[in-house]
Design an enzyme around this catalytic site. Structure first.
Site, PDB file in Angstrom:
ATOM      1  N   CYS A  35      20.714   7.072  57.133  1.00  0.00           N
ATOM      2  CA  CYS A  35      20.476   6.234  55.955  1.00  0.00           C
ATOM      3  C   CYS A  35      19.127   6.548  55.301  1.00  0.00           C
ATOM      4  O   CYS A  35      18.886   6.137  54.180  1.00  0.00           O
ATOM      5  CB  CYS A  35      20.554   4.763  56.309  1.00  0.00           C
ATOM      6  N   CYS A 104      20.169  -0.932  62.112  1.00  0.00           N
ATOM      7  CA  CYS A 104      18.904  -1.377  61.516  1.00  0.00           C
ATOM      8  C   CYS A 104      18.058  -2.101  62.569  1.00  0.00           C
ATOM      9  O   CYS A 104      16.832  -1.958  62.589  1.00  0.00           O
ATOM     10  CB  CYS A 104      19.160  -2.307  60.334  1.00  0.00           C
TER      11      CYS A 104
HETATM   12 FE1  FES Z   1      19.705   2.149  57.878  1.00  0.00          FE
HETATM   13 FE2  FES Z   1      19.494  -0.406  57.490  1.00  0.00          FE
HETATM   14  S1  FES Z   1      20.884   0.931  56.505  1.00  0.00           S
HETATM   15  S2  FES Z   1      18.187   0.852  58.635  1.00  0.00           S
END
Ligand code: FES
Length: 123
Positions: A35, A104
Site C-alpha cells: 500500500c 495497518c
Molecule cells: Fe496499508 Fe493501511 S492501507 S497501512
C-alpha cells in the site's frame, strides 16, 4: 453495520501522540510495500519505562488510528510489556478493523518493534 468502529474514527480524527521526539532513545520506521504506507515511531525510555512516545504516519486512516492507539497502549508501560504488544491487541482496543485493514495494525506493531530494536542496539 458501519465499516469502522467509533474508536477507529475517533483515533483517526483526533490522533494521540502525533509528532517527533527530537532526542528519542529509539526510532523505528517501517513501511508496507503493497500500500506504500509508512510509519515512524519515536520512544523516550527512562528506567525501563516508555516515558514518551510519538509517531508520524503517512498512510491510511486505519494506519493512523492503529498507530495512535498503539502509542496509548504503550505509554507509561515497562519495556517487558511493550515487547509483548501484538497487532491483535491494537485491533481489539480499536473495537475491530475490517479484514483488509488488519495489516495497518501490523504496521504499528512493527514500528514499535523497530524502535525498541533501535533502542536496544544503542545500549
Ligand atoms: Fe496499508 Fe493501511 S492501507 S497501512
Amino acid at each position: 453495520m458501519a465499516l469502522y468502529s467509533e474508536k477507529v474514527m475517533d483515533h483517526f480524527r483526533n490522533p494521540r501522540n502525533v509528532g517527533v521526539i527530537e532526542d528519542a532513545d529509539g526510532v523505528g520506521e517501517v513501511g508496507n510495500a503493497k500500500c506504500g504506507d509508512i510509519m515512524k515511531m519515536y520512544l523516550k525510555i527512562k528506567d525501563g519505562i516508555v516515558e514518551d512516545v510519538k509517531f508520524e504516519t503517512f498512510g491510511c486512516g486505519s494506519a493512523i488510528a492503529s498507530s495512535s492507539m498503539a502509542t496509548e497502549l504503550i505509554k507509561g508501560k515497562p519495556l517487558e510489556e511493550v515487547r509483548k504488544l501484538t497487532n491483535e491487541a491494537v485491533v481489539e482496543a480499536l473495537d475491530g478493523l475490517p479484514t483488509h485493514k488488519i495489516h495497518c495494525s501490523v504496521l504499528a506493531q512493527e514500528a514499535i518493534e523497530a524502535a525498541l530494536k533501535d533502542y536496544e542496539s544503542k545500549q
